[in-house]
Design a protein around this motif. Structure first.
Motif, PDB file in Angstrom:
ATOM      1  N   UNK A  37      35.348  41.750  41.183  1.00 46.13           N
ATOM      2  CA  UNK A  37      36.025  40.321  40.900  1.00 46.13           C
ATOM      3  C   UNK A  37      35.445  39.421  42.236  1.00 46.13           C
ATOM      4  N   UNK A  38      35.805  38.071  41.930  1.00 47.35           N
ATOM      5  CA  UNK A  38      35.480  37.157  42.843  1.00 47.35           C
ATOM      6  C   UNK A  38      36.487  36.129  42.817  1.00 47.35           C
ATOM      7  N   UNK A  39      36.163  35.149  43.493  1.00 47.80           N
ATOM      8  CA  UNK A  39      37.306  33.858  43.610  1.00 47.80           C
ATOM      9  C   UNK A  39      37.174  33.021  42.342  1.00 47.80           C
ATOM     10  N   UNK A  40      36.215  33.227  41.469  1.00 45.68           N
ATOM     11  CA  UNK A  40      35.961  32.225  40.332  1.00 45.68           C
ATOM     12  C   UNK A  40      36.612  32.782  39.231  1.00 45.68           C
ATOM     13  N   UNK A  41      37.771  32.342  38.581  1.00 47.91           N
ATOM     14  CA  UNK A  41      38.347  32.870  37.488  1.00 47.91           C
ATOM     15  C   UNK A  41      37.551  32.810  36.319  1.00 47.91           C
ATOM     16  N   UNK A  42      36.648  31.923  35.893  1.00 50.42           N
ATOM     17  CA  UNK A  42      35.609  31.934  34.659  1.00 50.42           C
ATOM     18  C   UNK A  42      35.037  33.328  34.830  1.00 50.42           C
ATOM     19  N   UNK A  43      34.326  33.452  36.099  1.00 54.30           N
ATOM     20  CA  UNK A  43      33.542  34.548  36.294  1.00 54.30           C
ATOM     21  C   UNK A  43      34.367  35.919  36.075  1.00 54.30           C
ATOM     22  N   UNK A  44      35.533  35.999  36.553  1.00 53.48           N
ATOM     23  CA  UNK A  44      36.227  37.099  36.265  1.00 53.48           C
ATOM     24  C   UNK A  44      36.652  37.467  34.744  1.00 53.48           C
ATOM     25  N   UNK A  45      36.741  36.318  34.010  1.00 48.91           N
ATOM     26  CA  UNK A  45      37.096  36.349  32.912  1.00 48.91           C
ATOM     27  C   UNK A  45      35.708  37.287  32.223  1.00 48.91           C
ATOM     28  N   UNK A  46      34.583  36.507  32.510  1.00 50.15           N
ATOM     29  CA  UNK A  46      33.400  36.941  31.973  1.00 50.15           C
ATOM     30  C   UNK A  46      33.051  38.741  32.317  1.00 50.15           C
ATOM     31  N   UNK A  47      33.352  38.958  33.329  1.00 47.76           N
ATOM     32  CA  UNK A  47      33.350  40.296  33.899  1.00 47.76           C
ATOM     33  C   UNK A  47      34.168  41.203  33.069  1.00 47.76           C
ATOM     34  N   UNK A  48      35.305  40.649  32.826  1.00 45.20           N
ATOM     35  CA  UNK A  48      36.522  41.695  31.907  1.00 45.20           C
ATOM     36  C   UNK A  48      36.068  41.583  30.658  1.00 45.20           C
ATOM     37  N   UNK A  49      35.454  40.646  29.788  1.00 44.70           N
ATOM     38  CA  UNK A  49      34.849  40.483  28.646  1.00 44.70           C
ATOM     39  C   UNK A  49      33.733  41.611  28.265  1.00 44.70           C
ATOM     40  N   UNK A  50      32.695  41.341  29.388  1.00 47.84           N
ATOM     41  CA  UNK A  50      31.538  42.183  29.456  1.00 47.84           C
ATOM     42  C   UNK A  50      32.120  43.697  29.240  1.00 47.84           C
ATOM     43  N   UNK A  51      32.880  44.018  30.406  1.00 51.20           N
ATOM     44  CA  UNK A  51      33.368  45.332  30.310  1.00 51.20           C
ATOM     45  C   UNK A  51      33.820  45.955  29.074  1.00 51.20           C
TER      46      UNK A  51
END
Length: 368
Positions: A208-222
């Motif tokens: 996880x990082x400080x960017x909400x959109x990136x965190x959403x993408x990480x969860x989606x891909x997982x």
């Protein structure tokens, strides 16, 4: 936090965990749980060390079977007396405020919806950014059985289902599975029920990082990588019965729709159960469902929740709600004596009164 608390909060690094912790009551939401969860989500929203929230139910029966309607029953007066709106207004105001927060939460919220997810449990799940179902998921908005209506944003999400599926589910309280939830837009991924802890571990280990959109993408891909193969997923009743549901609801008036559903004479057990539930349910609820979907069709989520709060408070003061809860959960005779007994005896004036605010002054959800 005390492990005997009705709701538990914990952390695994940047992942914050919520566990609804009333397994004997199928994790039904009471007012204290709702307040605690809403307050905690507010705190986590402002905590830069939290990147994602995971929500699950304790035990193996399910996420949440709904709200604590017995407390609502005990906190309201009987039909014909002056309505006592204070407890119902407090309960539903806090619940709908929580649901709105989940819908509008900036950080990703992952809800594990294995097992039973009904009523208020659907409210918790519907607005989350990542909604997981399993082959054991059993969902429903079964309020017709107790004289309430599909709330917690039902006027919003039922209206957004394919065709008239939302109307059918609202009228009949029909149960649907994880594949149905995907088809209806109430879930995002179907993962094997046995993979619950594996899924939680995988999300906890994301970079996880400080960017909400990136965190959403990480969860989606997982979650995409963990989804159960299509050939192993359960069949979808809603998909398979889509044309039949369309035909049964293809009428311009509620009586015609109810007659069509109630008159089903085919061999399909799922459709038969849906027809039976509608026939045995509150005669007022179908009118509310019909009107809430009509009136809520073009309203915002906040406007829908404000309308539903009015409905919820008014219906909790009605004889329909009291008789439905008595028959199902108090005396448990499962033989409600509705007054009046037929939806054709419900007047337009009675339905309209349900949409009139029962309190003086500002709406409790005016600030949404």
């Amino acid at each position: 936090m005390d492990k005997n608390s009705p709701i538990l909060f914990s952390r695994r690094g940047a992942l914050a965990l919520v566990t609804l912790n009333l397994p004997r009551a199928l994790n039904a939401l009471n007012l204290d749980m709702i307040k605690l969860l809403d307050r905690q989500l507010q705190d986590w929203a402002e905590d830069d060390s939290v990147a994602c929230v995971w929500v699950e139910g304790s035990g193996d029966k399910g996420l949440c079977a709904g709200g604590d309607v017995v407390s609502l029953y005990k906190g309201s007066n009987a039909y014909g007396e002056a309505p006592r709106i204070d407890y119902a207004s407090e309960f539903f105001s806090h619940e709908y405020r929580l649901d709105y927060r989940i819908h509008t939460y900036a950080k990703p919220i992952v809800v594990w919806g294995g097992g039973i997810v009904m009523g208020g449990g659907v409210g918790i799940m519907a607005g989350a950014s990542h909604r997981i179902v399993t082959e054991r998921t059993r969902m429903a908005m079964p309020e017709v059985t107790i004289g309430l209506f599909p709330d917690v944003g039902g006027s919003w999400f039922l209206n957004r289902m394919p065709g008239r599926i939302g109307l059918f589910l609202g009228l009949t309280g029909a149960q649907f599975n994880g594949a149905d939830a995907l088809f209806a837009g109430l879930a995002d991924r179907l993962i094997a029920d046995s993979e619950r802890h594996t899924t939680l571990d995988a999300i906890a280990q994301l970079p996880f990082c400080a960017t909400t959109d990136e965190n959403r993408r990480l969860v989606s891909e997982c979650l995409k990588g963990l989804e159960l193969a299509a050939e192993l997923q359960p069949l979808s009743n809603l998909r398979n019965h889509y044309e039949q549901i369309q035909a049964l609801t293809d009428f311009a008036s509620l009586p015609a729709v109810c007659d069509a559903i109630g008159g089903y004479k085919g061999d399909d057990e799922w459709l038969r159960r849906a027809a039976q539930t509608l026939a045995a349910g509150s005669p007022l609820t179908p009118w509310i469902v019909w009107e809430q979907l009509r009136r809520g069709r073009h309203r915002s989520l906040a406007e829908v929740l404000r309308m539903e709060l009015i409905l919820a408070v008014n219906l909790c003061a009605s004889g329909h709600f009291h008789e439905g809860v008595r028959a199902l959960l108090i005396d448990k005779d499962r033989s409600p004596r509705w007054q009046p007994a037929s939806f054709r005896e419900i007047s337009a004036e009675e339905v309209e009164r349900c949409f009139v605010a029962p309190w003086a002054g500002a709406h409790p959800l005016a600030d949404l």
